[in-house]
Design a protein around this motif. Structure first.
Motif, PDB file in Angstrom:
ATOM      1  N   LEU A1041       0.825  -1.213   0.000  1.00  0.00           N
ATOM      2  CA  LEU A1041       0.000   0.000   0.000  1.00  0.00           C
ATOM      3  C   LEU A1041       0.862   1.268   0.000  1.00  0.00           C
ATOM      4  O   LEU A1041       0.337   2.365  -0.084  1.00  0.00           O
ATOM      5  N   GLU A1042       2.169   1.113   0.136  1.00  0.00           N
ATOM      6  CA  GLU A1042       3.057   2.278   0.068  1.00  0.00           C
ATOM      7  C   GLU A1042       4.397   1.874  -0.526  1.00  0.00           C
ATOM      8  O   GLU A1042       4.819   0.728  -0.404  1.00  0.00           O
ATOM      9  N   ARG A1043       5.029   2.805  -1.192  1.00  0.00           N
ATOM     10  CA  ARG A1043       6.330   2.521  -1.802  1.00  0.00           C
ATOM     11  C   ARG A1043       7.276   3.716  -1.574  1.00  0.00           C
ATOM     12  O   ARG A1043       6.828   4.849  -1.410  1.00  0.00           O
ATOM     13  N   ILE A1044       8.562   3.396  -1.564  1.00  0.00           N
ATOM     14  CA  ILE A1044       9.596   4.434  -1.468  1.00  0.00           C
ATOM     15  C   ILE A1044      10.194   4.583  -2.855  1.00  0.00           C
ATOM     16  O   ILE A1044      10.764   3.628  -3.400  1.00  0.00           O
ATOM     17  N   LEU A1045      10.056   5.769  -3.438  1.00  0.00           N
ATOM     18  CA  LEU A1045      10.558   6.023  -4.784  1.00  0.00           C
ATOM     19  C   LEU A1045      11.818   6.884  -4.706  1.00  0.00           C
ATOM     20  O   LEU A1045      11.878   7.845  -3.946  1.00  0.00           O
ATOM     21  N   VAL A1046      12.812   6.528  -5.492  1.00  0.00           N
ATOM     22  CA  VAL A1046      14.075   7.259  -5.520  1.00  0.00           C
ATOM     23  C   VAL A1046      14.090   8.151  -6.751  1.00  0.00           C
ATOM     24  O   VAL A1046      13.772   7.693  -7.852  1.00  0.00           O
ATOM     25  N   GLY A1047      14.423   9.424  -6.567  1.00  0.00           N
ATOM     26  CA  GLY A1047      14.327  10.377  -7.664  1.00  0.00           C
ATOM     27  C   GLY A1047      15.653  10.914  -8.128  1.00  0.00           C
ATOM     28  O   GLY A1047      16.698  10.707  -7.504  1.00  0.00           O
ATOM     29  N   GLU A1048      15.583  11.603  -9.244  1.00  0.00           N
ATOM     30  CA  GLU A1048      16.774  12.228  -9.805  1.00  0.00           C
ATOM     31  C   GLU A1048      16.353  13.504 -10.516  1.00  0.00           C
ATOM     32  O   GLU A1048      15.235  13.602 -11.035  1.00  0.00           O
ATOM     33  N   LEU A1049      17.270  14.475 -10.536  1.00  0.00           N
ATOM     34  CA  LEU A1049      16.987  15.757 -11.182  1.00  0.00           C
ATOM     35  C   LEU A1049      16.788  15.544 -12.674  1.00  0.00           C
ATOM     36  O   LEU A1049      17.566  14.853 -13.328  1.00  0.00           O
ATOM     37  N   VAL A1050      15.720  16.139 -13.204  1.00  0.00           N
ATOM     38  CA  VAL A1050      15.414  16.015 -14.629  1.00  0.00           C
ATOM     39  C   VAL A1050      16.135  17.115 -15.388  1.00  0.00           C
ATOM     40  O   VAL A1050      16.103  18.283 -14.996  1.00  0.00           O
ATOM     41  N   THR A1051      16.817  16.740 -16.476  1.00  0.00           N
ATOM     42  CA  THR A1051      17.477  17.764 -17.297  1.00  0.00           C
ATOM     43  C   THR A1051      16.417  18.469 -18.124  1.00  0.00           C
ATOM     44  O   THR A1051      15.297  17.986 -18.289  1.00  0.00           O
ATOM     45  N   ASN A1052      16.804  19.625 -18.687  1.00  0.00           N
ATOM     46  CA  ASN A1052      15.847  20.388 -19.493  1.00  0.00           C
ATOM     47  C   ASN A1052      15.339  19.586 -20.674  1.00  0.00           C
ATOM     48  O   ASN A1052      14.195  19.691 -21.077  1.00  0.00           O
ATOM     49  N   MET A1053      16.198  18.734 -21.246  1.00  0.00           N
ATOM     50  CA  MET A1053      15.804  17.939 -22.406  1.00  0.00           C
ATOM     51  C   MET A1053      14.660  17.012 -22.039  1.00  0.00           C
ATOM     52  O   MET A1053      13.669  16.899 -22.743  1.00  0.00           O
ATOM     53  N   GLU A1054      14.782  16.349 -20.859  1.00  0.00           N
ATOM     54  CA  GLU A1054      13.713  15.457 -20.434  1.00  0.00           C
ATOM     55  C   GLU A1054      12.490  16.262 -20.004  1.00  0.00           C
ATOM     56  O   GLU A1054      11.362  15.885 -20.245  1.00  0.00           O
ATOM     57  N   ILE A1188      11.416  -6.005  10.543  1.00  0.00           N
ATOM     58  CA  ILE A1188      10.814  -5.494   9.299  1.00  0.00           C
ATOM     59  C   ILE A1188       9.371  -5.992   9.162  1.00  0.00           C
ATOM     60  O   ILE A1188       8.476  -5.243   8.767  1.00  0.00           O
ATOM     61  N   ASN A1189       9.125  -7.270   9.517  1.00  0.00           N
ATOM     62  CA  ASN A1189       7.768  -7.813   9.393  1.00  0.00           C
ATOM     63  C   ASN A1189       6.795  -7.192  10.382  1.00  0.00           C
ATOM     64  O   ASN A1189       5.592  -7.142  10.146  1.00  0.00           O
ATOM     65  N   SER A1190       7.314  -6.711  11.521  1.00  0.00           N
ATOM     66  CA  SER A1190       6.410  -6.176  12.546  1.00  0.00           C
ATOM     67  C   SER A1190       6.197  -4.672  12.403  1.00  0.00           C
ATOM     68  O   SER A1190       5.536  -4.071  13.231  1.00  0.00           O
ATOM     69  N   THR A1191       6.773  -4.062  11.362  1.00  0.00           N
ATOM     70  CA  THR A1191       6.584  -2.617  11.186  1.00  0.00           C
ATOM     71  C   THR A1191       5.129  -2.294  10.876  1.00  0.00           C
ATOM     72  O   THR A1191       4.412  -3.096  10.283  1.00  0.00           O
ATOM     73  N   THR A1192       4.724  -1.113  11.298  1.00  0.00           N
ATOM     74  CA  THR A1192       3.328  -0.701  11.081  1.00  0.00           C
ATOM     75  C   THR A1192       3.110  -0.202   9.658  1.00  0.00           C
ATOM     76  O   THR A1192       1.971   0.036   9.259  1.00  0.00           O
ATOM     77  N   LEU A1264      14.137   5.593   4.227  1.00  0.00           N
ATOM     78  CA  LEU A1264      14.358   4.191   3.858  1.00  0.00           C
ATOM     79  C   LEU A1264      14.103   3.242   5.020  1.00  0.00           C
ATOM     80  O   LEU A1264      13.770   2.073   4.808  1.00  0.00           O
ATOM     81  N   VAL A1265      14.297   3.717   6.241  1.00  0.00           N
ATOM     82  CA  VAL A1265      14.214   2.816   7.409  1.00  0.00           C
ATOM     83  C   VAL A1265      13.192   3.325   8.423  1.00  0.00           C
ATOM     84  O   VAL A1265      13.255   2.983   9.606  1.00  0.00           O
ATOM     85  N   LYS A1266      12.248   4.134   7.963  1.00  0.00           N
ATOM     86  CA  LYS A1266      11.246   4.685   8.873  1.00  0.00           C
ATOM     87  C   LYS A1266      10.424   3.547   9.478  1.00  0.00           C
ATOM     88  O   LYS A1266      10.002   2.618   8.778  1.00  0.00           O
ATOM     89  N   GLY A1267      10.193   3.603  10.777  1.00  0.00           N
ATOM     90  CA  GLY A1267       9.387   2.589  11.448  1.00  0.00           C
ATOM     91  C   GLY A1267      10.176   1.396  11.916  1.00  0.00           C
ATOM     92  O   GLY A1267       9.629   0.475  12.520  1.00  0.00           O
ATOM     93  N   ILE A1268      11.469   1.362  11.651  1.00  0.00           N
ATOM     94  CA  ILE A1268      12.324   0.243  12.100  1.00  0.00           C
ATOM     95  C   ILE A1268      13.222   0.754  13.219  1.00  0.00           C
ATOM     96  O   ILE A1268      14.012   1.676  13.028  1.00  0.00           O
ATOM     97  N   GLY A1269      13.102   0.163  14.374  1.00  0.00           N
ATOM     98  CA  GLY A1269      13.854   0.650  15.532  1.00  0.00           C
ATOM     99  C   GLY A1269      15.153  -0.081  15.780  1.00  0.00           C
ATOM    100  O   GLY A1269      15.469  -0.445  16.907  1.00  0.00           O
ATOM    101  N   ILE A1270      15.902  -0.370  14.728  1.00  0.00           N
ATOM    102  CA  ILE A1270      17.184  -1.078  14.906  1.00  0.00           C
ATOM    103  C   ILE A1270      18.305  -0.063  14.827  1.00  0.00           C
ATOM    104  O   ILE A1270      18.467   0.576  13.807  1.00  0.00           O
TER     105      ILE A1270
END
Length: 1270
Positions: A1041-1054, A1188-1192, A1264-1270
């Motif tokens: 139901l949720e995903r972590i997306l990694v981004g990058e700066l878009v050049t003017n051409m794109e 990881i399995n017990s994260t909310t 990346l590690v939100k909700g994990i208390g390690i």
């Protein structure tokens, strides 16, 4: 400070000059002095003239009549009556020639009675005219502006008494008053023996004012000082006779600091220690400095003191400690300068209109305060340095009682009571015992050092004068004290540079070609490895040092080091400095290259020049010839008491022809001693001759070298001092043309330097945190570019408005543009329709006015200078600086209105070249706005782009996002499901790194296929793309139901969605996983070699990341979770040989890992015999899986796998887990025999590759590690 005197002169003085009133030409108003005629005639200034100078000319120093006349009496003639104070005033001045050599002048101005009836009558006539004008002004009613203004003013009611007061107190009556006029006698000398010259002039003046005439005619004494008194040799003292007493001067040896004969005590008493240090810092960074005082000698003393304290560096730019009133237009110079401006004592600082103030240090000497430019870095170890200087001053009983009011660049004056001195931390004057000073209370290191000093029994409160009782000093006690204090303070300052640059020689880049080639290519050559030097420095030093290394004075110092290979070639200052550096190195043999910010006090004061000065003044080395009667006619040499006469030019025009020393470069004339001592004296003086000849030869070589450097480097410093003799329009125009050429050349060099630095060709890892590197790169190079732009925009201004000429021009442009535009200006890009959401985000509208508004809306920036710099940074980050400035200058009418014809901005060819140089910045990416203004509020625009094939038109759930950057994150933001767009404002996030997105799974159709998320910074226009390509929903894909997306700066051409043949650098991180999970049959077949290569490339990318200089590192999150990152590579490892599941049944890597976890936990409980390391690894693995399995969080199975890989990389556990899983029986069940995990040699190879991550400290982004208390 004697930096370069005329090498041919070996006389003590070259000329004797008298200036004053020429009765033949009468009273001429001095129009160039800027006096207004509303002042009473006694307060006006009139033209003075050089009445006589002796001799007519000397070959090594031609007489410049205009320059000497201006500087002897910079404000022209002054008149007084018997009721006014008429004390003689002494001041010194300096004339710098084009080759950088200097001539010093010492002038005594006094008042003489006017005997000319014509002059007295003219003055009375001027008074009658002035009083009549004043009467008319008082009786002329002002034009009424309102009914209230028709009432009589107090001036009108009391006009008669006022007029009577004018006539009584502000007038000159020829029958009642005695009129006096100023006159000046002056010595022009090759070296600055200020105290000796003062004594000579005061005794000459005393000779004509005292009742008893002197023993000899005045001509004898002037002749003696011009022709029979030589310069003292190096390291020796000389005594010669004044009119009433002996005059002593001494010269430092080659091992001592250069000659300096001005009282430092006065500077510290006038400004305070902290203000002196701030002024010193400005001078070192070559910031424009303007000194302001009623007293000419104060201007000269402060200027000479600051430049002397710079040892071993020398001021390379315009240096005019006393700027004549006729040269005020020279303050328009767009180059670094150190100038002194005379104050009339009446005008407030606010009334002083200066052409440019953006990068100006203004020093009001009389009122004890300074105005500093913005962003001035602190001098290294500033507090400890202030403490050490204060201790030296206190040891001499000096506790400054001035009231410093340091305005931090805004002109705010703070009230100050002397009782507050010990507690005021801004105050530069430390009062009382050093043990109670604020520095000790706030600095434990200094407190410990102070306690150590106390235990040794040294008292700092007592004045120490180290003279034995039996030695008789040949000068008065005050002068001796001045020399001692000067030496101690100068040693403390010199020690700072010796400590900071103790290993500078290691970083000097010696040229590989011959000297001629080196000179011709000097602009392109780097003479010092700045990056490596800075990497060795303590972090607190970097803001100052990074700017100091860019100065002309440092470059010239290194140039002289390169050109002087042996000690004989070295200039005096370099030789002395290098010998001190060698001593430091001998003391620090244990750790010669270890740099520490621990403060090291000066320890060699007592053994330095102080003792040598005492010895020279106790035992005079040489005595010059006594004055004697000259061959004068009967009647010559008489004069009227109270008047300095016109001397007999026939006896003063030429020196003695019989003296052998007059034709030689050494003072052999001292051989005239008693016959008994002649042989020893011959030997002694032959050495002196050799010393003087050697020094003259060295100074001549250095002058030639300086000339080469000036021609080769010519970075806008071609004008060392304004030409004082010719003020014709053609000369002024030629001077301004030199400025224009210099500014263009400086722009070319600066842009090239910045591009080389940015592209990394010169870069060497600096070894400090990101913030300090940003400081080094941006606050040095970009700040210096801002300074250059301010100087260009200040050149040739018609009328100055505000402290920043650039921002003032922008405001004028904004005002005229908004008047011209019929529609409201700067509405920004038009609103996009909802159907546009599927395409890429269109770029922001390019608008100079809109960018100005962004800056104006930032409440944190208070000043015009700050706004101009912020606007430059923003324009550079948007790659619009050249375009914006071209647009600004395209309004030719506005430019003509604001600038004079000679201004840089009105020279079309140079202006075009300048804009072309700035265009080169578009080749590199700057984040100089984003990284500096970290706390400002920025609007962001976010668009979610759903899949076009399986569009979310039926989507019923409520989506949310959380955007993270290098500086902060937004928190959860709800996105309207009908538009899938949101505009929000938050504190600057920095460069964007990840977007967390998800939905609440509500409604009938809560399944959503998202293509990507686009986020744009509303100020900088930077657009980031976060690819997804995955489903969000229960029962589809991996159920996330949720995903972590990694981004990058878009050049003017794109950004403009143009067709591009090469694939974009950043594809969807989950694209490969999508093929695996949605349609298992279409799984790409990667062989083991390709998988190994992919893992190697991913690890190699991380290794390269950590081996780059921090300023060049990209996003670590991208290397871990982005396309072809570590997560993707390990995914290929686990996918290889995975047994095909049943049709339409998706099996994920996480399913395999969970089964392995169950197996390991059961094995742990059954107490199977395994070694302790195995049990430790198993416990770690199971602990991470459970966490990881017990994260909310509602992350899917692939999201959990990504989290496990990131945590394993952070804690250096990945290679242990691979080894565990390869041996696990579950692997045998779920993988085919040809799987990579079943090949022991391939697994061992994989483990070895993963082990390379152990040497790096991997820090994970919080998202990346939100909700994990390690």
């Amino acid at each position: 400070m004697s930096t370069g005197f005329s090498s041919s002169s070996c006389r003590f003085a070259d000329y004797f000059v008298t200036c004053g009133l020429d009765t033949e030409s009468g009273l001429e108003p001095d129009e160039l002095s800027g006096e207004n005629f509303e002042q009473s005639p006694l307060r006006r200034t009139f033209k003075s003239k050089v009445l006589a100078h002796y001799p007519e000319n000397v070959e090594w120093n031609s007489f410049d009549q205009d320059a000497v006349g201006m500087l002897c009496m910079p404000k022209g003639l002054s008149f007084r009556t018997q009721t006014d104070i008429r004390e003689p005033q002494f001041h010194s001045f300096i004339i710098t020639r084009e080759d950088g050599s200097r001539t010093y002048g010492f002038a005594l101005t006094f008042f003489e009675e006017v005997t000319s009836k014509q002059i007295c009558s003219a003055m009375q006539t001027l008074y009658h005219m002035h009083n009549a004008e004043q009467y008319d002004i008082l009786h002329t009613p002002p034009t009424p502006r309102s009914p209230e203004d028709t009432r009589p003013t107090p001036q009108q009611l009391h006009a008669a008494p006022t007029l009577s007061r004018l006539q009584r107190f502000n007038s000159y009556d020829i029958s009642r008053d005695t009129l006096y006029v100023s006159k000046c006698i002056c010595l022009i000398t090759p070296m600055a023996f200020a105290q000796a010259c003062r004594r000579v002039l005061e005794q000459l003046h005393q000779a004509v004012t005292s009742p008893q005439p002197p023993p000899l005619p005045l001509e004898s004494y002037v002749y003696n000082v011009l022709y029979e008194v030589p310069l003292p040799p190096v390291g020796r003292s000389l005594k010669f006779s004044g009119v009433y007493g002996p005059v002593v001067c001494q010269r430092p040896s080659t091992a001592e600091l250069p000659l300096f004969d001005f009282p430092l005590q006065e500077v510290f008493e006038l400004l305070g220690v902290e203000n002196v240090l701030q002024l010193f810092t400005c001078a070192l960074l070559e910031i424009q400095i303007l000194l302001y005082s009623q007293h000419y000698q104060r201007l000269m003393t402060v200027a000479e003191s600051i430049t002397a304290l710079m040892f071993p560096f020398q001021w390379q730019h315009v240096y005019v400690p006393i700027l004549p009133a006729s040269l005020l237009h020279f303050l328009d110079a767009p180059v670094p300068y150190l100038m002194g401006l005379h104050s009339n004592g009446q005008d407030d600082r606010t009334k002083l209109e200066l052409p440019q103030e953006a990068n100006l240090c203004f020093v009001d000497i009389d009122n004890h305060f300074i105005e500093l430019p913005e962003d001035l870095p602190q001098f290294p170890n500033k507090l400890e340095f202030i403490q050490e200087i204060s201790e030296v001053l206190l040891a001499f009983g000096i506790s400054s009682e001035a009231n410093p009011q340091c305005s931090e660049g805004q002109g705010k004056r703070r009230g100050f009571r002397s009782g507050d001195m010990a507690s005021d931390k801004r105050n530069g004057n430390l009062a009382g015992s050093p043990l109670n000073s604020y520095l000790l209370r706030e600095n434990q290191t200094i407190a410990r050092l102070q306690a150590l000093v106390k235990r040794t029994g040294v008292s700092l409160e007592k004045v120490r004068v180290s003279l034995s009782d039996d030695s008789k000093v040949q000068c008065d006690e005050e002068e001796m004290k001045m020399h001692q204090l000067n030496i101690r303070v100068r040693e403390v300052f010199a020690n700072r540079f010796t400590q900071m640059f103790s290993d500078y020689e290691v970083f000097v880049i010696q040229p590989s070609q011959d000297k001629e080639s080196w000179f011709s290519n000097r602009d392109q050559m780097q003479n010092f490895d700045k990056a490596s030097f800075l990497s060795d420095q303590p972090e607190p030093y970097l803001p100052f040092l990074s700017r100091f290394l860019e100065t002309q004075m440092f470059a010239s110092f290194i140039d002289s080091k390169i050109l002087c290979h042996d000690d004989e070639d070295k200039e005096h200052t370099l030789r002395v400095f290098d010998s001190r550096v060698d001593k430091i190195r001998m003391l620090n043999v244990r750790t010669p290259t270890l740099r520490t910010s621990m403060y090291q006090k000066c320890t060699n004061i007592d053994e330095a020049g102080e003792t040598a000065i005492e010895m020279r003044l106790c035992k005079i080395d040489h005595t010059a010839l006594h004055p004697h009667l000259l061959d004068m006619k009967i009647g010559q040499g008489r004069y009227e008491p109270g008047f300095f006469p016109r001397l007999q030019s026939d006896v003063l025009s030429t020196g003695p022809t019989s003296n052998k020393w007059a034709k030689r470069s050494a003072p052999a004339q001292w051989r005239r001693k008693d016959r008994q001592k002649q042989h020893a004296e011959h030997l002694y003086l032959d050495n002196d001759q050799r010393e003087v000849r050697t020094e003259c030869k060295m100074k001549y070589k250095f002058t030639i070298f300086l000339k080469y450097i000036q021609e080769a480097r010519n970075l806008g410093t071609t004008l060392r001092q304004p030409k004082l003799s010719n003020l014709s329009p053609s000369v002024i125009a030629q001077t301004n043309w030199k400025f224009v050429e210099g500014l263009l050349k400086e722009c070319r060099n600066k842009t090239k330097r910045m591009l080389v630095e940015k592209m990394g060709r010169e870069a060497v890892e600096l070894g400090h945190g990101e913030v300090s590197i940003t400081g080094v790169e941006e606050n040095t190079l970009i700040a210096s570019l801002c300074d250059l732009l301010e100087r260009i925009w200040s050149h040739g201004l018609q009328v100055k408005q505000g402290k920043s000429a650039l921002w003032s021009h922008l405001l004028h442009y904004q005002e005229s543009k908004e008047k011209r535009d019929a529609t409201p200006a700067g509405l920004g890009p038009p609103e996009r329709r909802k159907s546009d959401a599927g395409c890429a985000m269109p770029p922001l509208k390019v608008s100079l006015i809109q960018d100005m508004r962004h800056i104006q809306n930032i409440s944190e920036i208070k000043t015009d200078v700050g706004k101009a710099r912020a606007w430059v940074r923003l324009s550079m980050e948007k790659k619009l600086l050249s375009r914006h400035l071209k647009q600004l200058l395209s309004d030719h009418e506005l430019t003509k209105k604001l600038y004079k014809r000679y201004a840089f901005l009105r020279c079309d060819d140079e202006k075009e070249q300048f804009l072309y140089h700035l265009l080169s910045f578009n080749a590199v990416d700057y984040f100089c706005f984003t990284n500096v203004f970290t706390t400002i509020m920025i609007p962001y625009h976010l668009v979610i782009v759903p899949s076009k094939k399986l569009g979310g038109s039926m989507f019923t759930a409520n989506p949310w996002v959380c955007v993270s950057g290098e500086l902060a994150e937004t928190g959860v933001l709800q996105v309207p499901k009908n538009t899938l767009e949101i505009t929000f404002e938050c504190q600057n996030l920095g460069k964007l790194t990840t977007v967390q997105m998800g939905h609440d799974n509500s409604g009938l159709y809560a399944k959503w296929l998202v293509e990507c998320v686009m986020v744009r910074n509303g100020i900088t226009g930077h657009t980031y793309k976060f690819p997804c390509g995955r489903w969000l929903g229960k029962g589809v894909d991996d159920g996330s139901l949720e995903r972590i997306l990694v981004g990058e700066l878009v050049t003017n051409m794109e950004n403009e969605d143009r067709m591009c043949r090469t694939p974009p650098m950043q594809q969807s991180p989950g694209m490969m996983r999508r093929f695996v999970t949605i349609s298992p049959n279409s799984k790409p077949k990667l062989n083991t070699g390709q998988i190994q290569e992919g893992v190697g490339e991913a690890i190699n990318g991380i290794v390269k990341h950590f081996h780059k200089p921090e300023k060049e590192r990209g996003s670590l999150t991208l290397l871990l979770c982005g396309e072809y990152g570590l997560v993707w590579a390990l995914e290929q490892v686990f996918q290889h040989g995975f047994k095909s599941p049943r049709l339409f049944k998706n099996v994920f890597i996480w399913d395999f890992l969970e089964k392995a976890q169950v197996y390991f936990e059961s094995t742990e409980q059954s107490q199977m015999t395994q070694d302790e390391n195995w049990h430790m690894r198993v416990r770690h693995f199971c602990h991470f899986m459970r966490a990881i399995n017990s994260t909310t969080r509602n992350i899917g199975k692939d999201g959990k796998f990504q989290m496990l890989v990131c945590l394993g990389a952070r804690d250096h556990l990945l290679h242990h887990w691979i080894a565990l899983l390869a041996e696990c029986p579950i692997t045998a069940q779920m993988y085919e025999d040809m799987a990579l995990l079943k090949d022991h040699s391939l697994v061992n190879s994989l483990i070895r590759v993963l082990q390379t991550l152990q040497e790096f400290n991997i820090t994970l982004e919080a998202s990346l590690v939100k909700g994990i208390g390690i």
